[in-house]
Scaffold this motif. Structure first.
Motif, PDB file in Angstrom:
ATOM      1  N   UNK A 197      58.489  36.027  -1.315  1.00  0.00           N
ATOM      2  CA  UNK A 197      57.713  35.938  -2.291  1.00  0.00           C
ATOM      3  C   UNK A 197      56.196  35.741  -1.948  1.00  0.00           C
ATOM      4  N   UNK A 198      56.100  34.884  -1.002  1.00  0.00           N
ATOM      5  CA  UNK A 198      54.246  34.661  -0.726  1.00  0.00           C
ATOM      6  C   UNK A 198      53.900  35.925  -0.210  1.00  0.00           C
ATOM      7  N   UNK A 199      54.363  36.664   0.955  1.00  0.00           N
ATOM      8  CA  UNK A 199      53.880  37.998   1.223  1.00  0.00           C
ATOM      9  C   UNK A 199      53.762  38.875   0.469  1.00  0.00           C
ATOM     10  N   UNK A 200      54.919  39.267  -0.341  1.00  0.00           N
ATOM     11  CA  UNK A 200      54.763  40.170  -1.591  1.00  0.00           C
ATOM     12  C   UNK A 200      53.884  39.850  -2.426  1.00  0.00           C
ATOM     13  N   UNK A 201      53.579  38.770  -3.159  1.00  0.00           N
ATOM     14  CA  UNK A 201      52.768  38.396  -3.974  1.00  0.00           C
ATOM     15  C   UNK A 201      51.303  38.398  -3.389  1.00  0.00           C
ATOM     16  N   UNK A 202      51.221  37.956  -2.135  1.00  0.00           N
ATOM     17  CA  UNK A 202      49.843  38.046  -1.614  1.00  0.00           C
ATOM     18  C   UNK A 202      49.217  39.549  -1.521  1.00  0.00           C
ATOM     19  N   UNK A 203      50.125  40.322  -1.278  1.00  0.00           N
ATOM     20  CA  UNK A 203      49.884  41.887  -1.054  1.00  0.00           C
ATOM     21  C   UNK A 203      49.342  42.376  -2.265  1.00  0.00           C
ATOM     22  N   UNK A 204      50.210  41.850  -3.478  1.00  0.00           N
ATOM     23  CA  UNK A 204      49.758  42.334  -4.789  1.00  0.00           C
ATOM     24  C   UNK A 204      48.528  41.869  -5.235  1.00  0.00           C
ATOM     25  N   UNK A 205      48.058  40.593  -4.899  1.00  0.00           N
ATOM     26  CA  UNK A 205      46.670  40.161  -4.845  1.00  0.00           C
ATOM     27  C   UNK A 205      45.696  41.081  -4.157  1.00  0.00           C
ATOM     28  N   UNK A 206      46.117  41.245  -3.214  1.00  0.00           N
ATOM     29  CA  UNK A 206      45.133  42.053  -2.395  1.00  0.00           C
ATOM     30  C   UNK A 206      44.859  43.447  -3.355  1.00  0.00           C
ATOM     31  N   UNK A 207      45.895  44.073  -3.554  1.00  0.00           N
ATOM     32  CA  UNK A 207      45.751  45.386  -4.636  1.00  0.00           C
ATOM     33  C   UNK A 207      45.171  45.136  -5.742  1.00  0.00           C
ATOM     34  N   UNK A 208      44.991  43.978  -6.371  1.00  0.00           N
ATOM     35  CA  UNK A 208      44.363  43.650  -7.634  1.00  0.00           C
ATOM     36  C   UNK A 208      42.729  43.734  -7.239  1.00  0.00           C
ATOM     37  N   UNK A 209      42.450  43.145  -6.059  1.00  0.00           N
ATOM     38  CA  UNK A 209      40.987  43.042  -5.654  1.00  0.00           C
ATOM     39  C   UNK A 209      40.574  44.288  -5.449  1.00  0.00           C
ATOM     40  N   UNK A 210      41.168  45.366  -4.833  1.00  0.00           N
ATOM     41  CA  UNK A 210      40.947  46.717  -4.573  1.00  0.00           C
ATOM     42  C   UNK A 210      40.578  47.439  -5.727  1.00  0.00           C
ATOM     43  N   UNK A 211      41.793  47.392  -6.626  1.00  0.00           N
ATOM     44  CA  UNK A 211      41.524  48.061  -7.684  1.00  0.00           C
ATOM     45  C   UNK A 211      40.484  47.510  -8.648  1.00  0.00           C
ATOM     46  N   UNK A 212      40.109  46.271  -8.709  1.00  0.00           N
ATOM     47  CA  UNK A 212      39.225  45.818  -9.535  1.00  0.00           C
ATOM     48  C   UNK A 212      37.621  46.376  -8.957  1.00  0.00           C
ATOM     49  N   UNK A 213      37.443  46.556  -7.623  1.00  0.00           N
ATOM     50  CA  UNK A 213      36.172  47.128  -7.211  1.00  0.00           C
ATOM     51  C   UNK A 213      36.266  48.861  -7.534  1.00  0.00           C
TER      52      UNK A 213
END
Length: 479
Positions: free
Chosen positions: A349-365
């Motif tokens: 859960x932690x690893x997958x959710x942190x990966x999703x957080x990473x993609x939200x940041x890239x997508x924001x930019x």
């Protein structure tokens, strides 16, 4: 000597009282290198600081709601806590609309001062409310709603900074400005437990013997709000070129690209702020043996740091291409989050959710890099048909892009409310708090939304056969 003096004067911004700059030409290479870059950097630094404090205030309840139940004895249900987290997101989204139009009306520096002072309202009210054990739930809801003023700051800050930088540098500058603000979520989730005596920092700081005192957090961020307002007053500037009438800005509502980009921004920023707000509660509900104080801040931190990288990547590969593939990655990560919830696996859960957080940041930019490019190119295409001058078209494109940046941020922030409210609503439907199956169902809904975003972004900005108002495909001009 005289010619040198004339060149230096021509390359310097024309300033007057009240922090106003009348001449600002960042597209002029000499102007930018001699003086423009320094002024823009100074304004960016203090814009980031003010936005960071505002985001922290906006996210106060993401961690405070859990502490209210755990340490103060308020008997709120899981669904009620999710709504406490959701309300600031909703109000912040609404306030981003007037905040967007505030910069062209009052000036960036002036509005940053005002918005910093407004942060005193939610912080002082929080300090007062938690000292009274008889404070009812509805009062906490109203106080949480006032924290929405912190969410409004993002729109005015991004609109303001977009005028300071030349088009070729907007992607990274806007990404850096946004990341500095976004990381405020991580700051409050990391620092608040330590400040109020709940412990944290992976066990390096233990819980205070005297118990948790949430009022301290209110006073700390109230003080920071005053500091941010003072810094804006002394170190930031207003740009005359940023001034525009409400009528000039509101025209962007007629453009379909305004709504397409707003929809995509729901998928990126809406996911970021929604997940960041819900993450502490999700940890506590799904994995009660895990310390919220030790892990809650990680998601927002990763998403914030990734944002300027998304802008940088989009500057080099094209915003549309990065955005589409990033949504694909978000979908894959969400599938693993669902699997982890069903398997009750904390590491997964932690690893997958942190990966999703990473993609939200890239997508924001990447999405924010697309907006200036779309409206600059569209303005030039329109000018070819109407005979409008090249410089006038570019100026119009910048004004429209700044308005869309603010408006899309408002729609995107509303996505954060939708995410947290979805967890709460499903908790009520399942009538058993917020069990794992309700949380998994919520992520299935979010996954479906990402699929729609992939199709929308590809259809409008990557297809080579697409015609924009019977003009060449915008994807062919490297959005």
């Amino acid at each position: 000597m005289a010619q040198t003096l004339v060149r230096e004067q021509a390359a310097a911004p024309q300033q007057r009282g009240g922090g106003w700059i009348d001449r600002w030409e960042p597209e002029d290479e000499e102007f930018w290198e001699r003086t423009g870059k320094k002024v823009a950097r100074r304004n960016l630094i203090f814009s980031i600081f003010g936005e960071n404090v505002a985001f922290s205030v906006w996210s106060l309840w993401s961690i405070s709601s859990a502490l209210l139940v755990a340490h103060y004895g308020f008997g709120f249900s899981a669904a009620q806590m999710f709504f406490l987290v959701a309300v600031p997101n909703c109000v912040g989204a609404i306030l981003r609309v007037p905040y967007t139009f505030a910069v062209p009306r009052f000036g960036g520096r002036n509005w940053t001062v005002i918005s910093g002072l407004l942060l005193l309202i939610p912080t002082v009210l929080l300090a007062v409310a938690v000292r009274n054990p008889s404070t009812p739930y509805w009062a906490f809801l109203l106080i949480a709603a006032t924290a929405g003023v912190g969410g409004g700051n993002f729109a005015s800050s991004m609109t303001n900074i977009s005028f300071f930088y030349p088009d070729r540098k907007k992607g990274f500058a806007l990404g850096l400005n946004a990341a500095g603000g976004n990381i405020g979520v991580s700051v409050v989730q990391l620092a608040l437990p330590v400040i109020v005596g709940a412990g944290g920092l992976f066990g390096l700081v233990g819980a205070a013997a005297g118990g948790v005192d949430l009022a301290r957090a209110g006073y700390v961020w109230a003080s920071l709000g005053l500091v941010s307002a003072a810094c804006a007053w002394f170190f930031m500037n207003n740009l005359t070129v940023s001034l525009a009438s409400f009528g000039e800005q509101i025209k962007v509502l007629r453009h379909k690209h305004t709504w397409i980009m707003s929809w995509l921004y729901i998928g990126t920023f809406g996911s970021f702020i929604g997940y960041a707000s819900a993450f502490p509660l999700l940890i506590g509900l799904l994995f009660p043996g895990i310390s919220i104080a030790n892990y809650a801040f990680l998601g927002a931190l990763i998403g914030s740091v990734a944002r300027p990288f998304g802008g940088w990547l989009a500057d080099r590969l094209g915003g549309a291409r990065v955005t589409v593939w990033n949504f694909v990655a978000m979908g894959v990560g969400t599938v693993f989050v669902i699997a982890a919830v069903n398997a009750e696996s904390w590491p997964m859960f932690l690893g997958a959710f942190l990966f999703v957080f990473l993609t939200t940041g890239i997508g924001n930019g990447s999405t924010y890099r697309m907006i200036p490019m779309i409206f600059q190119k569209q303005a030039l295409l329109d000018a070819d048909r109407t005979g409008e001058g090249h410089e006038a078209a570019l100026a119009r494109g910048r004004t429209e892009a700044a308005a869309v940046i603010g408006l899309s941020s408002a729609v995107g922030a509303f996505g954060g409310f939708i995410i947290t409210a979805t967890f709460g609503i499903l908790g009520l439907i399942y009538d058993d708090g917020v069990p794992a199956d309700a949380i998994a169902s919520a992520f299935v809904i979010f996954l479906g939304f990402y699929v729609v975003c992939i199709a929308l972004a590809w259809w409008h900005y990557m297809r080579r056969t697409f015609m924009i108002q019977r003009a060449p495909n915008l994807s062919t001009v490297d959005i």
